[in-house]
Design a protein around this motif. Structure first.
Motif, PDB file in Angstrom:
ATOM      1  N   UNK A   1       0.839  -1.146   0.047  1.00 22.47           N
ATOM      2  CA  UNK A   1      -0.063  -0.043  -0.051  1.00 22.47           C
ATOM      3  C   UNK A   1       1.097   1.424   0.050  1.00 22.47           C
ATOM      4  N   UNK A   2       2.032   1.137   0.616  1.00 23.36           N
ATOM      5  CA  UNK A   2       3.000   2.359   0.566  1.00 23.36           C
ATOM      6  C   UNK A   2       3.435   2.569  -0.762  1.00 23.36           C
ATOM      7  N   UNK A   3       3.524   1.612  -1.344  1.00 24.35           N
ATOM      8  CA  UNK A   3       4.273   2.041  -2.723  1.00 24.35           C
ATOM      9  C   UNK A   3       3.304   2.551  -3.708  1.00 24.35           C
ATOM     10  N   UNK A   4       1.906   2.209  -3.552  1.00 18.92           N
ATOM     11  CA  UNK A   4       0.975   2.828  -4.283  1.00 18.92           C
ATOM     12  C   UNK A   4       0.525   4.351  -3.752  1.00 18.92           C
ATOM     13  N   UNK A   5       1.151   4.698  -2.793  1.00 13.40           N
ATOM     14  CA  UNK A   5       0.591   5.959  -2.253  1.00 13.40           C
ATOM     15  C   UNK A   5       1.518   7.065  -2.645  1.00 13.40           C
ATOM     16  N   UNK A   6       1.045   8.237  -2.464  1.00  6.01           N
ATOM     17  CA  UNK A   6       2.012   9.440  -2.799  1.00  6.01           C
ATOM     18  C   UNK A   6       2.039  10.171  -1.176  1.00  6.01           C
ATOM     19  N   UNK A   7       1.527   9.750  -0.306  1.00  8.97           N
ATOM     20  CA  UNK A   7       1.698  10.382   0.951  1.00  8.97           C
ATOM     21  C   UNK A   7       1.373   9.263   2.230  1.00  8.97           C
ATOM     22  N   UNK A   8       2.295   9.586   3.285  1.00 12.83           N
ATOM     23  CA  UNK A   8       2.189   8.716   4.370  1.00 12.83           C
ATOM     24  C   UNK A   8       1.800   9.597   5.725  1.00 12.83           C
ATOM     25  N   UNK A   9       1.043   8.897   6.453  1.00 15.00           N
ATOM     26  CA  UNK A   9       0.647   9.343   7.841  1.00 15.00           C
ATOM     27  C   UNK A   9       1.331   8.544   8.813  1.00 15.00           C
ATOM     28  N   UNK A  10       2.223   9.178   9.582  1.00 17.35           N
ATOM     29  CA  UNK A  10       2.723   8.254  10.650  1.00 17.35           C
ATOM     30  C   UNK A  10       2.125   8.370  11.837  1.00 17.35           C
ATOM     31  N   UNK A  11       1.634   7.356  12.354  1.00 18.23           N
ATOM     32  CA  UNK A  11       0.689   7.334  13.910  1.00 18.23           C
ATOM     33  C   UNK A  11       2.104   7.079  14.792  1.00 18.23           C
ATOM     34  N   UNK A  12       1.678   7.902  15.991  1.00 20.48           N
ATOM     35  CA  UNK A  12       2.981   7.958  16.959  1.00 20.48           C
ATOM     36  C   UNK A  12       2.166   7.980  18.146  1.00 20.48           C
ATOM     37  N   UNK A  13       2.517   6.913  19.117  1.00 20.21           N
ATOM     38  CA  UNK A  13       1.937   6.650  20.348  1.00 20.21           C
ATOM     39  C   UNK A  13       2.784   7.878  21.293  1.00 20.21           C
TER      40      UNK A  13
END
Length: 76
Positions: A1-13
């Motif tokens: 999925x990350x390869x097909x996306x243009x953006x990434x949302x990082x979840x941080x605890x």
């Protein structure tokens, strides 16, 4: 999925060990993008498991200082 996306949302605890691993994740994402010649960016960072403790507040403020425009105002 990350390869097909243009953006990434990082979840941080908002916990110490999660923040320690954040640099590793960011480095991995950058290396992956370079190696696969992908043109995407980290859109933002969403803080989760936040509460009113001193540790949680310190982690949130530290992340906002380090990644000012990337840390979202909304927390979970």
């Amino acid at each position: 999925a990350i390869i097909a996306s243009g953006e990434v949302l990082v979840i941080v605890q908002s916990q110490f060990l999660s923040v320690e691993g954040l640099d590793t994740i960011i480095t991995l994402l950058k290396d992956l993008g370079e190696n696969l010649q992908l043109n995407w960016e980290i859109t933002g960072m969403l803080l989760t498991q936040t509460n009113r403790t001193v540790v949680s507040k310190d982690i949130a403020s530290g992340l906002r200082e380090a990644y000012a425009d990337k840390v979202l105002k909304t927390t979970i």
